[in-house]
Design a protein around this motif. Structure first.
Motif, PDB file in Angstrom:
ATOM      1  N   GLY A   1       0.858  -1.177   0.000  1.00  0.00           N
ATOM      2  CA  GLY A   1       0.000   0.000   0.000  1.00  0.00           C
ATOM      3  C   GLY A   1       0.896   1.229   0.000  1.00  0.00           C
ATOM      4  O   GLY A   1       2.103   1.140   0.240  1.00  0.00           O
ATOM      5  N   THR A   2       0.303   2.368  -0.236  1.00  0.00           N
ATOM      6  CA  THR A   2       1.077   3.614  -0.310  1.00  0.00           C
ATOM      7  C   THR A   2       1.324   4.178   1.089  1.00  0.00           C
ATOM      8  O   THR A   2       0.791   3.666   2.086  1.00  0.00           O
ATOM      9  CB  THR A   2       0.283   4.671  -1.109  1.00  0.00           C
ATOM     10  N   ARG A   3       2.081   5.275   1.112  1.00  0.00           N
ATOM     11  CA  ARG A   3       2.303   5.939   2.404  1.00  0.00           C
ATOM     12  C   ARG A   3       0.975   6.433   2.981  1.00  0.00           C
ATOM     13  O   ARG A   3       0.738   6.375   4.186  1.00  0.00           O
ATOM     14  CB  ARG A   3       3.278   7.101   2.210  1.00  0.00           C
ATOM     15  N   GLN A   4       0.090   6.868   2.120  1.00  0.00           N
ATOM     16  CA  GLN A   4      -1.211   7.341   2.599  1.00  0.00           C
ATOM     17  C   GLN A   4      -2.013   6.180   3.179  1.00  0.00           C
ATOM     18  O   GLN A   4      -2.649   6.298   4.230  1.00  0.00           O
ATOM     19  CB  GLN A   4      -1.996   8.004   1.462  1.00  0.00           C
ATOM     20  N   ASP A   5      -1.970   5.031   2.492  1.00  0.00           N
ATOM     21  CA  ASP A   5      -2.670   3.845   3.012  1.00  0.00           C
ATOM     22  C   ASP A   5      -2.123   3.494   4.405  1.00  0.00           C
ATOM     23  O   ASP A   5      -2.887   3.170   5.315  1.00  0.00           O
ATOM     24  CB  ASP A   5      -2.475   2.647   2.080  1.00  0.00           C
ATOM     25  N   LEU A   6      -0.812   3.553   4.560  1.00  0.00           N
ATOM     26  CA  LEU A   6      -0.208   3.182   5.846  1.00  0.00           C
ATOM     27  C   LEU A   6      -0.610   4.184   6.933  1.00  0.00           C
ATOM     28  O   LEU A   6      -0.894   3.807   8.080  1.00  0.00           O
ATOM     29  CB  LEU A   6       1.307   3.074   5.719  1.00  0.00           C
ATOM     30  N   ALA A   7      -0.685   5.446   6.553  1.00  0.00           N
ATOM     31  CA  ALA A   7      -1.125   6.461   7.528  1.00  0.00           C
ATOM     32  C   ALA A   7      -2.549   6.141   7.995  1.00  0.00           C
ATOM     33  O   ALA A   7      -2.861   6.246   9.193  1.00  0.00           O
ATOM     34  CB  ALA A   7      -1.064   7.854   6.894  1.00  0.00           C
ATOM     35  N   GLU A   8      -3.391   5.685   7.063  1.00  0.00           N
ATOM     36  CA  GLU A   8      -4.777   5.346   7.423  1.00  0.00           C
ATOM     37  C   GLU A   8      -4.821   4.093   8.315  1.00  0.00           C
ATOM     38  O   GLU A   8      -5.606   4.023   9.264  1.00  0.00           O
ATOM     39  CB  GLU A   8      -5.592   5.142   6.144  1.00  0.00           C
ATOM     40  N   VAL A   9      -3.954   3.149   8.035  1.00  0.00           N
ATOM     41  CA  VAL A   9      -3.885   1.929   8.855  1.00  0.00           C
ATOM     42  C   VAL A   9      -3.484   2.277  10.289  1.00  0.00           C
ATOM     43  O   VAL A   9      -4.075   1.796  11.263  1.00  0.00           O
ATOM     44  CB  VAL A   9      -2.885   0.942   8.214  1.00  0.00           C
ATOM     45  N   PHE A  10      -2.497   3.147  10.412  1.00  0.00           N
ATOM     46  CA  PHE A  10      -2.057   3.563  11.763  1.00  0.00           C
ATOM     47  C   PHE A  10      -3.175   4.342  12.462  1.00  0.00           C
ATOM     48  O   PHE A  10      -3.414   4.181  13.668  1.00  0.00           O
ATOM     49  CB  PHE A  10      -0.798   4.413  11.666  1.00  0.00           C
ATOM     50  N   ARG A  11      -3.878   5.169  11.676  1.00  0.00           N
ATOM     51  CA  ARG A  11      -4.950   5.974  12.277  1.00  0.00           C
ATOM     52  C   ARG A  11      -6.066   5.067  12.816  1.00  0.00           C
ATOM     53  O   ARG A  11      -6.565   5.248  13.927  1.00  0.00           O
ATOM     54  CB  ARG A  11      -5.531   6.936  11.230  1.00  0.00           C
ATOM     55  N   LEU A  12      -6.418   4.034  12.034  1.00  0.00           N
ATOM     56  CA  LEU A  12      -7.449   3.092  12.487  1.00  0.00           C
ATOM     57  C   LEU A  12      -7.003   2.400  13.780  1.00  0.00           C
ATOM     58  O   LEU A  12      -7.773   2.251  14.727  1.00  0.00           O
ATOM     59  CB  LEU A  12      -7.692   2.034  11.409  1.00  0.00           C
ATOM     60  N   HIS A  13      -5.716   2.006  13.814  1.00  0.00           N
ATOM     61  CA  HIS A  13      -5.238   1.290  15.003  1.00  0.00           C
ATOM     62  C   HIS A  13      -5.202   2.212  16.215  1.00  0.00           C
ATOM     63  O   HIS A  13      -5.615   1.833  17.322  1.00  0.00           O
ATOM     64  CB  HIS A  13      -3.861   0.677  14.741  1.00  0.00           C
ATOM     65  N   ALA A  14      -4.748   3.446  15.986  1.00  0.00           N
ATOM     66  CA  ALA A  14      -4.677   4.424  17.097  1.00  0.00           C
ATOM     67  C   ALA A  14      -6.072   4.713  17.643  1.00  0.00           C
ATOM     68  O   ALA A  14      -6.232   5.012  18.831  1.00  0.00           O
ATOM     69  CB  ALA A  14      -4.026   5.718  16.615  1.00  0.00           C
ATOM     70  N   ALA A  15      -7.074   4.537  16.769  1.00  0.00           N
ATOM     71  CA  ALA A  15      -8.463   4.780  17.195  1.00  0.00           C
ATOM     72  C   ALA A  15      -9.080   3.554  17.861  1.00  0.00           C
ATOM     73  O   ALA A  15     -10.263   3.541  18.208  1.00  0.00           O
ATOM     74  CB  ALA A  15      -9.302   5.185  15.981  1.00  0.00           C
TER      75      ALA A  15
END
Ligand SMILES: NC(=O)c1ccc[n+]([C@@H]2O[C@H](COP(=O)([O-])OP(=O)(O)OC[C@H]3O[C@@H](n4cnc5c(N)ncnc54)[C@H](O)[C@@H]3O)[C@@H](O)[C@H]2O)c1
Ligand SMILES: CCCCCCO
Ligand SMILES: [Zn+2]
Ligand SMILES: [Zn+2]
Length: 340
Positions: free
Chosen positions: A287-301
């Protein structure tokens, strides 16, 4: 600094003492805290794929750690920042793929732990633009599997354009599959999880799978068709036959998203059925850097759970053997100092 090195394909990795790597322009040196064992690292160490790394090399593309030294020109990161270093270690930023949101297809890309040394080490280099900041509240140990297993399956579900009320088949509930089940549930789908061990099928149920299919005893395609057929099938099993099995369970208009990469794998796609049923076969890579940022955001939430167990790097060869025997519950993460 200590590193686990592939000296020759198929040989045990060797723990060696190496000098700290010096960051060049645009790079940073990271003190690695945690590093996930992706099945790709095993393929890399075995030389399974047509495009091979060049031994000796340090595998690992789920490395997470603290920035220790900045190379020339790096201004957006600071010493002490926690970052993850994914498979996409660098892309050109200028080609049509990079310019159209598909940097994962960049033909100039450099892959961490494959085209350059990776995270099976106490220290590693990263290109600063591709060192992904890890948000507060996400530990290094949990960020590690998200850095590949998470972003790859999150992207596969995006590629499949999964909609609520659809049926999604997740074939292979391992390091990637345990997160794919969760992302499919977050997308609102009904999830059918497929594996060949009781423990993985139980894990899938614990993580929200609505249907579980034991590929040792059941006809995967028939069971899926009994539920109307899958709108999307995410192929994450390291087993060539599993691709055809789950493809045969697609609903008309369904999509097979190929992610797993069994050595020398090919799939027979029946032309007539594919045309008549309007099904499609799609390859999906990380996935892209943006996808990874979204993955981290979901986990942080708090939306996802990372199922992993930590091990010392010295256990790398035994850990690889356990993954190959299907004896690991989801993901092994090498602890290189996360607790300190
Ligand atoms: N395309 C990409 O971007 C990408 C990214 C990461 C990993 N991968 C690849 O995905 C694959 C999986 O990686 P992983 O780390 O999750 O591996 P893993 O070993 O953790 O999980 C594989 C799972 O497949 C299951 N399995 C084996 N045979 C099966 C069968 N016949 N039917 C159903 N399940 C079966 C195993 O029990 C296990 O749970 C690897 O080939 C890896 O290289 C691809
Ligand atoms: C083609 C290789 C893709 C591997 C991605 C990281 O596991
Ligand atoms: Zn990977
Ligand atoms: Zn590019």
């Amino acid at each position: 600094m200590k590193a686990a090195v592939v000296r020759a394909f198929g040989e045990p990795l060797v723990i060696e003492e190496h000098p700290d790597p010096e960051p060049g322009p645009g790079q940073v040196r990271i003190r690695v805290e945690a590093s996930g064992l992706c099945h790709t690292d095993i393929h890399a160490a075995h030389g399974d794929w047509p495009v091979k790394p060049n031994p000796p090399f340090v595998p690992g593309h789920e490395g997470v750690g603290l920035v220790e030294k900045l190379g020339a020109g790096v201004t957006h990161l600071s010493v002490g920042d926690r970052v993850a270093v994914p498979w996409l270690g660098r892309a050109c930023g200028r080609c049509e793929h990079c310019l159209s949101g598909w940097e994962t297809l960049c033909e100039q890309q450099i892959n961490t732990g494959y085209g350059c040394d990776g995270g099976y080490a106490e220290k590693m280099l990263a290109w600063a633009d591709f060192a992904q900041p890890v948000p507060e509240g996400v530990s290094a140990v949990e960020a590690a599997p998200l850095t590949c297993a998470g972003v790859t399956t999150y992207k596969a579900l995006k590629v499949a354009d999964v909609r609520p009320a659809q049926l999604v088949a997740v074939s292979g509930v391992g390091g990637l599959g345990h997160l794919a089940v969760q992302y499919a549930k977050i997308a609102g789908a009904t999830v059918a999880a497929i594996d060949v061990t009781d423990e993985k099928l139980e894990l899938a149920r614990e993580l929200g799978a609505d249907i579980t299919i034991d590929a040792r005893k059941e006809d995967v395609g028939e069971v899926l068709k009994g539920h109307g057929g899958a709108h999307a099938a995410i192929a994450l099993a390291v087993n060539e036959a599993a691709f055809g099995a789950v493809n045969s369970g697609l609903r008309r208009g369904g999509k097979l998203v190929m992610v797993a990469l069994p050595a020398h794998g090919t799939i027979q796609v029946p032309i007539f059925d594919t045309v008549l049923n309007g099904t499609s076969v799609i390859g999906s890579i990380v996935g892209t850097r943006q996808d990874l940022a979204e993955v981290f955001r979901l986990h942080a939430a708090g939306r996802t759970k990372v199922i992993c167990e930590t091990r010392p790097l010295a256990s790398v060869n035994e850990s690889i053997d356990e993954v190959l025997r299907g004896q690991v519950k989801a993901r092994i993460v090498f602890d290189l100092g996360a607790g300190r």
